[in-house]
Design an enzyme around this catalytic site. Structure first.
Site, PDB file in Angstrom:
ATOM      1  N   ALA A 147       0.678  -1.014  -0.033  1.00  0.00           N
ATOM      2  CA  ALA A 147      -0.418  -0.059  -0.104  1.00  0.00           C
ATOM      3  C   ALA A 147       0.984   1.608   0.410  1.00  0.00           C
ATOM      4  CB  ALA A 147      -0.773  -0.174   1.169  1.00  0.00           C
ATOM      5  N   SER A 195       0.525   3.532   2.113  1.00  0.00           N
ATOM      6  CA  SER A 195       0.191   4.536   3.022  1.00  0.00           C
ATOM      7  C   SER A 195       0.955   3.107   3.955  1.00  0.00           C
ATOM      8  CB  SER A 195      -1.288   4.563   3.143  1.00  0.00           C
ATOM      9  OG  SER A 195      -1.736   3.222   4.308  1.00  0.00           O
ATOM     10  N   TYR A 196       2.305   2.072   3.283  1.00  0.00           N
ATOM     11  CA  TYR A 196       2.682   1.138   4.428  1.00  0.00           C
ATOM     12  C   TYR A 196       3.801   1.972   4.734  1.00  0.00           C
ATOM     13  CZ  TYR A 196      -0.361  -2.338   3.714  1.00  0.00           C
ATOM     14  OH  TYR A 196      -1.880  -2.578   4.319  1.00  0.00           O
ATOM     15  N   GLY A 197       4.345   2.514   5.529  1.00  0.00           N
ATOM     16  CA  GLY A 197       5.685   3.802   6.082  1.00  0.00           C
ATOM     17  C   GLY A 197       4.765   5.317   6.473  1.00  0.00           C
ATOM     18  N   LYS A 252      -3.048  -0.531  -2.777  1.00  0.00           N
ATOM     19  CA  LYS A 252      -3.996  -0.349  -1.757  1.00  0.00           C
ATOM     20  C   LYS A 252      -3.725   1.016  -2.585  1.00  0.00           C
ATOM     21  CE  LYS A 252      -3.255  -2.449   1.480  1.00  0.00           C
ATOM     22  NZ  LYS A 252      -2.702  -3.972   1.233  1.00  0.00           N
TER      23      LYS A 252
END
Length: 292
Positions: free
Chosen positions: A23, A25-27, A61
């Site tokens: 995704a 937004s991961y991080g 995502k």
């Protein structure tokens, strides 16, 4: 750390795993999107002949951030993910969550963004995440009118989250030809057998003391099958027709999860597990972003 993750990725590919979920937004902070960057690096290091476009599918995502208010902004998010991964096309572009519960006017723009990604060829297919039954049917109908098939629906799905909504979502997916992608198939580690009454983790895992019927059944079936409780829990997801995406951070975890493949639970064991799940009062709380 990155070296361990690459070794884990390589082991998965070597054993035929071809779907990798991430995704944008991961991080967090300066590492925002780092998961996509690392995945892109790992892919480019794969020997020629097993590159994306052959048999590896990347599913990412796109977050429904409040500043993503137009289809064009959502398309830019997709282009940014492609740039981070250094890919020409994403396998499955997914809307990370629905805004229907708090910003319904934003929802249509995000749907149109998925359509635009698909029409521009930036993604091979589109999917959604954290969509409940009603919203899942709505976006399916909308995309169908636009000539875009809904490929996948990703929700929390395990023996700990097999409630009415998740069952209905699975039935909808089956009837419409949508692939169900199951995240948290091990219930945040509660179905792995690593936690005990004297070793209780914090947070939602405090429901562990209420899971005795299910955990005992998992353990008994695992022992009879020569498997681990984790492998039985993941195999249950596969039996139900879902694609589980357990999180892995090490080669050891990957090896454990790979042991869920190549065999199948018996129908009576499935019934036994589901009966035990119903008898266990502890249940996972669904993601706050999942709509009805």
């Amino acid at each position: 750390m990155d070296g361990d993750l690459k070794a884990t990725f390589d082991l998965a590919v070597e054993h035929g795993i071809n779907l990798f979920d991430t995704a944008d937004s991961y991080g967090t902070g300066r590492l925002n999107g780092q998961s996509e960057r690392l995945l892109g690096n790992f892919i480019r290091a794969i020997p020629r002949g097993r590159r994306v476009g052959d048999d590896i599918v990347i599913a990412t995502k796109f977050a429904a951030y409040p500043w993503r208010l137009t289809p064009g902004q959502f398309v830019k998010a997709c282009e940014a993910s492609l740039d981070r991964m250094q890919l020409k096309q994403i396998g499955i572009g997914q809307l990370h969550w629905s805004t229907a519960n708090y910003a319904p006017l934003q929802e249509r723009a995000l749907w149109d963004g998925l359509v635009a990604m698909y029409e521009k060829g930036l993604v091979r297919a589109v999917g959604v995440s954290n969509y409940g039954p009603k919203q899942l049917l709505k976006i399916y109908d909308y995309l169908k009118l636009r000539g875009v098939p809904l490929s996948s629906a990703q929700v929390q799905f395990s023996l700990l989250s097999y409630g009415d909504d998740q069952i209905e979502i699975k039935e909808i997916c089956d009837s419409l030809g949508i692939t169900l992608i199951a995240y948290s198939p091990l219930g945040l580690g509660m179905l792995t057998g690593k936690y005990t009454q004297s070793n209780l983790p914090s947070g939602p895992r405090q429901i562990l003391p209420k899971l005795d019927p299910l955990l005992s059944t998992l353990k008994e079936i695992a022992q009879k099958s020569g498997k681990t409780t984790s492998q039985v829990a993941i195999n249950w997801c596969i039996y139900k027709g879902a694609i589980p995406i357990p999180g892995v951070k090490s080669v050891r975890q990957a090896e454990e999860n790979l042991g869920a493949l190549g065999w199948r639970l018996k129908p009576d064991e499935i019934l036994w597990l589901e009966s035990a799940a119903k008898e266990s009062p502890g249940k996972m709380i669904q993601n706050v972003f999942q709509t009805r």
